[in-house]
Write a protein that holds these residues in place. Structure first.
Motif, short mmCIF file in Angstrom:
data_model
loop_
_atom_site.label_atom_id
_atom_site.label_comp_id
_atom_site.label_asym_id
_atom_site.label_seq_id
_atom_site.Cartn_x
_atom_site.Cartn_y
_atom_site.Cartn_z
N TYR A 125 132.03 46.61 48.93
CA TYR A 125 130.85 46.45 49.80
C TYR A 125 130.43 45.00 49.91
O TYR A 125 129.97 44.54 50.96
N LYS A 126 130.58 44.25 48.82
CA LYS A 126 130.28 42.82 48.84
C LYS A 126 131.19 42.11 49.84
O LYS A 126 130.74 41.36 50.69
N GLY A 127 132.48 42.38 49.75
CA GLY A 127 133.46 41.76 50.65
C GLY A 127 133.22 42.12 52.10
O GLY A 127 133.33 41.28 53.00
N LYS A 128 132.87 43.40 52.35
CA LYS A 128 132.62 43.84 53.72
C LYS A 128 131.40 43.14 54.32
O LYS A 128 131.44 42.68 55.46
N LEU A 129 130.31 43.07 53.55
CA LEU A 129 129.11 42.42 54.06
C LEU A 129 129.36 40.93 54.31
O LEU A 129 128.99 40.40 55.36
N GLU A 130 130.02 40.26 53.37
CA GLU A 130 130.28 38.82 53.56
C GLU A 130 131.15 38.58 54.78
O GLU A 130 130.90 37.66 55.56
N GLY A 131 132.17 39.41 54.97
CA GLY A 131 133.03 39.29 56.14
C GLY A 131 132.26 39.53 57.43
O GLY A 131 132.45 38.82 58.43
N HIS A 132 131.37 40.51 57.40
CA HIS A 132 130.58 40.82 58.60
C HIS A 132 129.61 39.68 58.92
O HIS A 132 129.44 39.30 60.09
N LEU A 133 128.97 39.12 57.89
CA LEU A 133 128.05 37.99 58.12
C LEU A 133 128.78 36.78 58.72
O LEU A 133 128.20 36.03 59.50
N LYS A 134 130.04 36.59 58.35
CA LYS A 134 130.82 35.45 58.85
C LYS A 134 131.42 35.73 60.23
O LYS A 134 131.86 34.80 60.91
N SER A 135 131.42 36.99 60.66
CA SER A 135 132.02 37.37 61.94
C SER A 135 131.11 36.96 63.11
O SER A 135 129.97 36.55 62.93
N ASP A 136 131.64 37.16 64.32
CA ASP A 136 130.88 36.84 65.53
C ASP A 136 129.67 37.74 65.71
O ASP A 136 128.75 37.39 66.45
N ASP A 137 129.63 38.91 65.04
CA ASP A 137 128.45 39.77 65.10
C ASP A 137 127.22 39.04 64.55
O ASP A 137 126.10 39.28 64.98
N PHE A 138 127.46 38.15 63.57
CA PHE A 138 126.36 37.41 62.96
C PHE A 138 126.53 35.91 63.20
O PHE A 138 126.14 35.41 64.25
N LEU A 161 111.58 29.18 54.41
CA LEU A 161 111.65 29.27 55.86
C LEU A 161 111.82 30.72 56.28
O LEU A 161 112.56 31.47 55.63
N LYS A 162 111.17 31.11 57.34
CA LYS A 162 111.36 32.42 57.96
C LYS A 162 111.99 32.15 59.31
O LYS A 162 111.42 31.42 60.13
N ILE A 163 113.17 32.72 59.54
CA ILE A 163 113.96 32.40 60.72
C ILE A 163 114.18 33.66 61.56
O ILE A 163 114.61 34.69 61.03
N ASP A 164 113.91 33.57 62.84
CA ASP A 164 114.19 34.65 63.78
C ASP A 164 115.63 34.48 64.27
O ASP A 164 115.92 33.61 65.09
N ARG A 165 116.51 35.30 63.74
CA ARG A 165 117.94 35.18 64.03
C ARG A 165 118.27 35.37 65.50
O ARG A 165 119.25 34.80 66.00
N THR A 166 117.46 36.14 66.23
CA THR A 166 117.77 36.41 67.64
C THR A 166 117.66 35.15 68.50
O THR A 166 118.28 35.07 69.56
N LYS A 167 116.91 34.16 68.04
CA LYS A 167 116.81 32.89 68.77
C LYS A 167 118.12 32.11 68.71
O LYS A 167 118.31 31.15 69.45
N TYR A 168 119.04 32.53 67.81
CA TYR A 168 120.32 31.86 67.63
C TYR A 168 121.48 32.78 68.03
O TYR A 168 122.59 32.63 67.56
N ASP A 169 121.18 33.74 68.89
CA ASP A 169 122.17 34.69 69.40
C ASP A 169 122.82 35.51 68.28
O ASP A 169 124.00 35.84 68.34
N VAL A 170 122.05 35.84 67.26
CA VAL A 170 122.50 36.74 66.20
C VAL A 170 121.74 38.05 66.45
O VAL A 170 120.64 38.25 65.96
N ARG A 171 122.36 38.93 67.24
CA ARG A 171 121.67 40.10 67.74
C ARG A 171 122.08 41.41 67.08
O ARG A 171 121.46 42.44 67.32
N TYR A 172 123.12 41.41 66.29
CA TYR A 172 123.66 42.66 65.74
C TYR A 172 122.56 43.46 65.03
O TYR A 172 121.83 42.94 64.19
N GLY A 173 122.42 44.73 65.41
CA GLY A 173 121.46 45.62 64.76
C GLY A 173 120.00 45.32 65.05
O GLY A 173 119.12 45.86 64.38
N SER A 174 119.73 44.51 66.05
CA SER A 174 118.35 44.13 66.37
C SER A 174 117.72 45.13 67.34
O SER A 174 118.27 45.38 68.42
N THR A 175 116.57 45.65 66.98
CA THR A 175 115.85 46.56 67.88
C THR A 175 115.27 45.82 69.09
O THR A 175 114.84 46.45 70.04
N SER A 176 115.30 44.51 69.06
CA SER A 176 114.87 43.73 70.23
C SER A 176 115.89 43.83 71.36
O SER A 176 115.57 43.55 72.51
#
Length: 191
Positions: A87-100, A154-169
C-alpha cells in the motif's frame, strides 16, 4: 538647462548615497540534511502523511530580519510514512503519477518569497509564489525564526495546481473516495 543641471545633481547625489550605504543583506543556505518537510493529505475516510525532501533553499536576512528566500523541493522524494509494504508503494506511485504531481514532467516544485511582514519579534507573515506542476500561484503563510532554525505551516489548495484527482470540486458521486482539496506542508528548517 537649469532642469537638466538639477536632474544631474540629483542623480550624482543618489549615486554617492547608494555607493556608501551599507547593505546588511545576508543569504543563509538551508542545511538540507537537517531540515524536514512533512505533508499531510485528507480524505473522507482519513488521511495520509509523509515527507518530501528539499533540493535547495535559502533565507535572506537584513539586519537579522527576514526579507526573502527561495526553496526547491525534489518531487521524486515524495514518500508516505503512515503505510508500509504494497500500500505504501501504491500510494507513492500514485502521488508521483499524472493523477497528482506528475513528477516525470515536473521533478521539482518551487517557492519564491516575494514579501515579508514582521508580525512579532521572531514571526513573519510571508507571501510567495509557489510553483507546482509548472503552475504558479501566490500563497501566504506564517513563518517563525529562532536562532538558526525556522518553521512554517502552509495550507495548499491542490486544485489550483491542476491536481484534481478525487476532488469533489471537479467530480460528482465520489462518496467515500473523495479527497479534500487542501493539504498541509509543515517545514522545519535549519540554516
Amino acid at each position: 538647462m537649469k532642469t537638466f543641471k538639477n536632474l544631474a545633481l540629483i542623480a550624482l547625489i543618489a549615486v554617492f548615497t547608494f555607493s556608501f550605504t551599507k547593505v546588511n543583506a545576508q543569504q543563509k543556505e538551508i542545511k538540507i540534511a537537517n531540515s524536514n518537510v512533512i505533508w499531510k493529505g485528507y480524505k473522507v475516510t482519513g488521511s495520509h502523511e509523509g515527507t518530501i525532501s528539499l533540493k535547495s533553499g535559502f533565507l535572506t536576512f537584513n539586519d537579522n530580519k527576514l526579507t526573502g528566500g527561495e526553496f526547491v523541493m525534489d518531487m521524486n522524494t515524495i514518500v508516505t510514512t503512515d503505510l508500509q509494504g504494497e500500500y505504501k508503494g501504491k500510494l507513492e506511485g500514485h502521488l508521483k503519477s499524472d493523477d497528482f504531481f506528475g513528477v516525470e514532467k515536473h521533478p521539482t516544485a518551487k517557492l519564491v518569497i516575494s514579501k515579508v511582514n514582521a508580525t512579532g519579534k521572531n514571526s513573519y507573515k510571508v507571501t510567495g509564489d509557489l510553483t507546482i506542476k509548472g503552475i504558479t500561484n501566490v500563497i501566504t503563510f506564517d513563518l517563525s525564526v529562532y536562532g538558526n532554525k525556522a518553521n512554517a505551516a502552509l495550507k495548499i489548495d491542490r486544485t489550483k495546481y491542476d491536481v484534481r484527482y478525487g476532488s469533489t470540486s471537479f467530480f460528482d458521486n465520489l462518496k467515500d473516495k473523495a479527497i479534500y482539496d487542501e493539504f498541509d506542508l509543515v517545514a522545519d528548517l535549519e540554516f
